[in-house]
Scaffold this motif. Sequence first.
Motif, PDB file in Angstrom:
ATOM      1  N   ILE A  63      -4.894  30.071  28.745  1.00  0.00           N
ATOM      2  CA  ILE A  63      -5.487  28.536  29.573  1.00  0.00           C
ATOM      3  C   ILE A  63      -6.442  29.441  29.825  1.00  0.00           C
ATOM      4  O   ILE A  63      -7.529  29.161  29.412  1.00  0.00           O
ATOM      5  CB  ILE A  63      -5.038  27.776  30.433  1.00  0.00           C
ATOM      6  CG1 ILE A  63      -3.819  26.872  29.329  1.00  0.00           C
ATOM      7  CG2 ILE A  63      -6.247  26.481  30.848  1.00  0.00           C
ATOM      8  CD1 ILE A  63      -3.072  26.027  29.938  1.00  0.00           C
ATOM      9  N   GLN A  64      -6.164  30.461  30.648  1.00  0.00           N
ATOM     10  CA  GLN A  64      -7.094  30.882  32.045  1.00  0.00           C
ATOM     11  C   GLN A  64      -8.136  32.361  30.480  1.00  0.00           C
ATOM     12  O   GLN A  64      -9.531  31.858  31.026  1.00  0.00           O
ATOM     13  CB  GLN A  64      -6.706  32.004  32.820  1.00  0.00           C
ATOM     14  CG  GLN A  64      -7.695  32.540  33.785  1.00  0.00           C
ATOM     15  CD  GLN A  64      -7.048  34.314  34.665  1.00  0.00           C
ATOM     16  OE1 GLN A  64      -5.377  34.061  34.292  1.00  0.00           O
ATOM     17  NE2 GLN A  64      -7.105  34.249  35.788  1.00  0.00           N
ATOM     18  N   PHE A  65      -7.273  32.861  29.773  1.00  0.00           N
ATOM     19  CA  PHE A  65      -8.490  33.187  28.616  1.00  0.00           C
ATOM     20  C   PHE A  65      -9.970  33.053  28.492  1.00  0.00           C
ATOM     21  O   PHE A  65     -10.720  33.415  28.401  1.00  0.00           O
ATOM     22  CB  PHE A  65      -8.415  34.193  27.827  1.00  0.00           C
ATOM     23  CG  PHE A  65      -8.516  34.790  27.041  1.00  0.00           C
ATOM     24  CD1 PHE A  65      -9.024  35.981  27.480  1.00  0.00           C
ATOM     25  CD2 PHE A  65      -9.094  33.780  25.733  1.00  0.00           C
ATOM     26  CE1 PHE A  65     -10.247  36.736  26.313  1.00  0.00           C
ATOM     27  CE2 PHE A  65     -10.163  34.573  25.107  1.00  0.00           C
ATOM     28  CZ  PHE A  65     -10.231  36.266  24.533  1.00  0.00           C
ATOM     29  N   LEU A  66      -9.715  32.145  27.397  1.00  0.00           N
ATOM     30  CA  LEU A  66     -10.481  30.597  26.866  1.00  0.00           C
ATOM     31  C   LEU A  66     -11.235  30.132  28.033  1.00  0.00           C
ATOM     32  O   LEU A  66     -12.251  29.995  27.034  1.00  0.00           O
ATOM     33  CB  LEU A  66      -8.882  29.612  26.431  1.00  0.00           C
ATOM     34  CG  LEU A  66      -9.075  30.105  25.019  1.00  0.00           C
ATOM     35  CD1 LEU A  66      -7.974  28.677  24.714  1.00  0.00           C
ATOM     36  CD2 LEU A  66      -9.831  30.080  24.005  1.00  0.00           C
ATOM     37  N   GLU A  67     -11.246  29.631  29.068  1.00  0.00           N
ATOM     38  CA  GLU A  67     -11.748  28.801  30.424  1.00  0.00           C
ATOM     39  C   GLU A  67     -12.678  29.557  30.591  1.00  0.00           C
ATOM     40  O   GLU A  67     -14.291  29.784  30.757  1.00  0.00           O
ATOM     41  CB  GLU A  67     -11.062  28.679  31.390  1.00  0.00           C
ATOM     42  CG  GLU A  67     -10.451  27.019  30.481  1.00  0.00           C
ATOM     43  CD  GLU A  67      -9.271  26.067  32.290  1.00  0.00           C
ATOM     44  OE1 GLU A  67      -8.975  25.418  31.845  1.00  0.00           O
ATOM     45  OE2 GLU A  67      -8.960  26.785  33.166  1.00  0.00           O
ATOM     46  N   VAL A  68     -12.155  31.496  31.208  1.00  0.00           N
ATOM     47  CA  VAL A  68     -13.012  31.992  31.363  1.00  0.00           C
ATOM     48  C   VAL A  68     -14.204  33.003  30.339  1.00  0.00           C
ATOM     49  O   VAL A  68     -15.447  32.825  31.043  1.00  0.00           O
ATOM     50  CB  VAL A  68     -12.023  32.845  32.224  1.00  0.00           C
ATOM     51  CG1 VAL A  68     -13.259  34.616  32.898  1.00  0.00           C
ATOM     52  CG2 VAL A  68     -11.611  32.959  33.446  1.00  0.00           C
ATOM     53  N   ARG A  69     -13.219  32.952  29.460  1.00  0.00           N
ATOM     54  CA  ARG A  69     -14.284  33.882  28.323  1.00  0.00           C
ATOM     55  C   ARG A  69     -15.568  32.433  27.456  1.00  0.00           C
ATOM     56  O   ARG A  69     -16.918  32.528  27.350  1.00  0.00           O
ATOM     57  CB  ARG A  69     -13.387  33.497  26.873  1.00  0.00           C
ATOM     58  CG  ARG A  69     -14.480  34.071  25.616  1.00  0.00           C
ATOM     59  CD  ARG A  69     -13.607  35.213  25.083  1.00  0.00           C
ATOM     60  NE  ARG A  69     -14.267  36.253  24.092  1.00  0.00           N
ATOM     61  CZ  ARG A  69     -14.838  37.028  24.544  1.00  0.00           C
ATOM     62  NH1 ARG A  69     -14.524  37.829  25.080  1.00  0.00           N
ATOM     63  NH2 ARG A  69     -14.927  37.682  23.592  1.00  0.00           N
ATOM     64  N   LEU A  70     -15.133  30.595  27.878  1.00  0.00           N
ATOM     65  CA  LEU A  70     -16.261  30.243  27.766  1.00  0.00           C
ATOM     66  C   LEU A  70     -17.050  29.626  29.283  1.00  0.00           C
ATOM     67  O   LEU A  70     -18.526  29.653  28.621  1.00  0.00           O
ATOM     68  CB  LEU A  70     -15.289  28.241  27.572  1.00  0.00           C
ATOM     69  CG  LEU A  70     -14.900  28.290  25.860  1.00  0.00           C
ATOM     70  CD1 LEU A  70     -13.814  26.980  26.362  1.00  0.00           C
ATOM     71  CD2 LEU A  70     -16.215  28.161  25.213  1.00  0.00           C
ATOM     72  N   ALA A  71     -16.900  30.401  29.964  1.00  0.00           N
ATOM     73  CA  ALA A  71     -18.119  30.000  31.136  1.00  0.00           C
ATOM     74  C   ALA A  71     -18.396  31.481  31.147  1.00  0.00           C
ATOM     75  O   ALA A  71     -20.313  31.000  31.546  1.00  0.00           O
ATOM     76  CB  ALA A  71     -17.313  30.171  32.159  1.00  0.00           C
TER      77      ALA A  71
ATOM     78  N   LEU B 262     -16.079  22.097  23.723  1.00  0.00           N
ATOM     79  CA  LEU B 262     -14.264  22.811  24.359  1.00  0.00           C
ATOM     80  C   LEU B 262     -14.557  22.973  25.872  1.00  0.00           C
ATOM     81  O   LEU B 262     -14.401  23.180  26.588  1.00  0.00           O
ATOM     82  CB  LEU B 262     -14.740  23.956  23.255  1.00  0.00           C
ATOM     83  CG  LEU B 262     -14.111  24.587  22.317  1.00  0.00           C
ATOM     84  CD1 LEU B 262     -14.265  26.188  21.962  1.00  0.00           C
ATOM     85  CD2 LEU B 262     -13.077  23.955  21.364  1.00  0.00           C
ATOM     86  N   THR B 263     -13.460  21.040  25.851  1.00  0.00           N
ATOM     87  CA  THR B 263     -13.758  21.202  27.499  1.00  0.00           C
ATOM     88  C   THR B 263     -12.098  21.781  28.453  1.00  0.00           C
ATOM     89  O   THR B 263     -11.137  21.907  26.757  1.00  0.00           O
ATOM     90  CB  THR B 263     -13.342  19.702  27.939  1.00  0.00           C
ATOM     91  OG1 THR B 263     -11.651  18.814  26.627  1.00  0.00           O
ATOM     92  CG2 THR B 263     -14.898  18.952  27.966  1.00  0.00           C
ATOM     93  N   PRO B 264     -11.948  21.577  29.856  1.00  0.00           N
ATOM     94  CA  PRO B 264     -11.049  22.182  30.042  1.00  0.00           C
ATOM     95  C   PRO B 264      -9.850  21.234  29.153  1.00  0.00           C
ATOM     96  O   PRO B 264      -8.007  22.016  29.155  1.00  0.00           O
ATOM     97  CB  PRO B 264     -11.282  22.250  31.535  1.00  0.00           C
ATOM     98  CG  PRO B 264     -11.780  22.403  31.397  1.00  0.00           C
ATOM     99  CD  PRO B 264     -12.809  21.767  30.037  1.00  0.00           C
ATOM    100  N   ALA B 265      -9.969  20.206  29.382  1.00  0.00           N
ATOM    101  CA  ALA B 265      -8.588  19.319  29.073  1.00  0.00           C
ATOM    102  C   ALA B 265      -7.886  19.097  27.219  1.00  0.00           C
ATOM    103  O   ALA B 265      -6.691  19.078  26.873  1.00  0.00           O
ATOM    104  CB  ALA B 265      -9.009  17.875  29.011  1.00  0.00           C
TER     105      ALA B 265
END
Length: 265
Positions: free
Chosen positions: A240-248, A206-209
Amino acid sequence: MNQREPQLRTVDVTRYVKPLREGGSLPAIVEANDDFLYVIKFRGAGQGVKALIAELIAGELARALGLRMPEIVFATLDEAFGRTEPDEEIQDLLRASEGLNLALHYLSGAITFDSLVTTVEPKLASQIVWLDCLIMNVDRTVRNTNMLMWHKELWLIDHGAAFYFHHSWPNVEEQARRPFAQVKDHVLLPQATELAQVDAEYRAILTPALIRAIVGLIPDQWLLGDSPFTTVEEHRLAYIQFLEVRLASSEIFVKAAEHARKALI
């Protein structure tokens, strides 16, 4: 795993076959102009377009991760479609849903998953539990598994209850870093013994792209109104922010799931 650019076809609904009254949103089986049957989720139903957004994002994330999901399509409902429907409740729903809706390919002959009948191997169980923790899906319990057995394989359905926070949009980063407390009720949690391994594998996929491409599928018209955001772009960026922060910070929900599993056994 080969990645493809996520994309959805658009079909026109040509025939209302029958309602599915198991849920409160009155989904239905319909036929489209490609001659296939679909389970349609109406934007005019009680939970509105937010349930469709959750279904779209969650379903395409599942597909990107290699899990079995029926094809998701945009389903257009003509304004004249509901005029001949004799049931007033359904007619009102059809009229409120004119335009663009969401539908999933109908898996004819599929049966509801029963954990007492079918044993899911640990890797697959861990993958599904991890996904549901990521998207905060409260609807994969023994009471309502939202999984089907079709041709002896396990398929995921019904993700409209995911991302439940988007009905009020509290602080996005705070929500993204929260453990998923409801995982304790997940039907597959007892078998999910490989969460740490799955976490490493899925975070790499699940990359940012890819996340931006999936969230980019949401129609602009579904992001207008009923939100604290002033523009469609801000609304889309919040997902997008939610998913990126949650993955991190996925170790937070992974550890919570592992602790919940140990408490069960």
